[in-house]
Design an enzyme around this catalytic site. Structure first.
Site, PDB file in Angstrom:
ATOM      1  N   GLU A  85       0.805  -1.732   0.055  1.00  0.00           N
ATOM      2  CA  GLU A  85      -0.090   0.687   0.139  1.00  0.00           C
ATOM      3  C   GLU A  85       0.718   1.592  -0.051  1.00  0.00           C
ATOM      4  O   GLU A  85       0.588   2.461  -0.551  1.00  0.00           O
ATOM      5  CB  GLU A  85      -1.260  -0.188   1.365  1.00  0.00           C
ATOM      6  CG  GLU A  85      -1.928  -1.240   1.626  1.00  0.00           C
ATOM      7  CD  GLU A  85      -3.609  -0.680   0.342  1.00  0.00           C
ATOM      8  OE1 GLU A  85      -2.602   0.414  -0.606  1.00  0.00           O
ATOM      9  OE2 GLU A  85      -3.939  -1.317  -0.274  1.00  0.00           O
ATOM     10  N   GLU A 116       7.216 -21.658   9.038  1.00  0.00           N
ATOM     11  CA  GLU A 116       7.931 -19.916   9.546  1.00  0.00           C
ATOM     12  C   GLU A 116       8.345 -21.723  11.211  1.00  0.00           C
ATOM     13  O   GLU A 116       8.873 -20.790  11.895  1.00  0.00           O
ATOM     14  CB  GLU A 116       6.333 -19.718  10.878  1.00  0.00           C
ATOM     15  CG  GLU A 116       5.380 -21.023  10.389  1.00  0.00           C
ATOM     16  CD  GLU A 116       3.932 -20.880  11.676  1.00  0.00           C
ATOM     17  OE1 GLU A 116       3.787 -20.504  12.482  1.00  0.00           O
ATOM     18  OE2 GLU A 116       3.224 -20.682  10.324  1.00  0.00           O
TER      19      GLU A 116
END
Length: 297
Positions: A85, A116
């Site tokens: 963004e 992860e």
């Protein structure tokens, strides 16, 4: 000592939703709304740490460094989203703010098994980005103990980069590693362990602050207007022209003319109008002022 996953607040059961499967739809909506109200309160407690973190990021930007978000699962996706963004909102180079998720691009939509849990994968990803001491790394982990993030923060410390952690549990493992630790604790989820809910919302709120305030402080904003917006579609062209109107007080027709004369650069158009100069002079002023409109004026 690192807590086991089952001891974490983010994994505990919420007494208010103990009979969630038997509640009516309106009652669940009301409960979720009540629980969400706790998120901003938990963020408020971390204002000092968030402010420190912004300071580190601004210093990184001013030194020519980057902001790099690191995370897994929901945390990683939120980092990627915030980074993406920044490009249309603040006109940044895509390399300036990066969001890295454990498991790579595929992990944005599909869980990548084991990614992860690797202490070395985060280090590898930062090496691939050629991390330097000028950069700022934000490790995002709702649990506060994600190995991928821990490995990344340790490597960033070794390089000399600024390190920031964002967790949703107190006394998080990542907090002991980062130079600045942010711990937002909105409490147990309505759906036990589903950290895409309150924890994810809390993380999103903090990331909004980190990126937005940092951009304000390096001149990407004039008053409260996003003057570095890139007009890459019809909506953004309309927004850009309106920003020129708001910043200068000219009418819509004049704003459109300034927009065109400035080569569709909002900052240039604003300086042209307020300083009464041509586009070339406006650009020169902005260059000398490092892109800060107030200084260019």
């Amino acid at each position: 000592m690192v807590k086991s996953i089952n001891q974490l607040t983010t994994e505990s059961r919420n007494p208010a939703s103990a009979d969630l499967d038997q509640m009516t739809i309106p009652d669940i909506v009301k409960l979720m709304n009540q629980e969400d109200a706790k998120v901003s309160q938990s963020v408020q407690t971390q204002i000092p740490a968030i402010s420190q973190a912004v300071g580190l990021i601004v210093s990184a930007f001013k030194a020519g460094g980057r902001l790099i978000y690191m995370g897994a699962g929901t945390s990683g996706r939120l980092g990627v989203l915030d980074a993406a963004e920044c490009v249309p909102t603040f006109g940044t180079d895509p390399a300036m703010v990066r969001g890295i998720i454990a498991g790579g691009q595929k992990a944005m939509t599909v869980a990548v098994e084991g990614a992860e849990d690797s202490l070395t994968l985060g280090t590898q990803d930062l090496k691939a980005l050629q991390l330097t001491a000028h950069d700022a790394v934000v490790g995002i982990a709702a649990s506060g103990r994600t190995p991928y993030v821990i490995g990344a923060l340790n490597y960033a410390n070794d390089i000399g980069a600024a390190t920031i952690s964002l967790a949703c549990n107190q006394h998080a493992a990542v907090s002991a590693i980062a130079k600045v630790a942010i711990e937002v604790t909105p409490g147990p989820e309505v759906l036990s362990g589903s950290t895409r809910l309150k924890a994810g919302t809390a993380e999103k709120m903090v990331l909004n602050m980190l990126s937005t305030i940092s951009m304000v402080k390096i001149g990407k904003v004039y008053h409260n207007l996003m003057v570095d917006v890139k007009p890459t579609n019809e909506k953004l062209v309309i927004r850009a022209k309106h920003i020129i109107e708001l910043a200068t007080g000219v009418d819509a027709t004049t704003a459109a003319e300034l927009f065109d004369s400035a080569g569709h650069d909002v900052k240039t158009a604003i300086v042209m109008a307020l300083a009464q100069v041509d586009a070339t002079t406006a650009r020169e002023r902005l260059t000398k002022a490092a892109g800060i409109v107030r200084d260019a004026l």
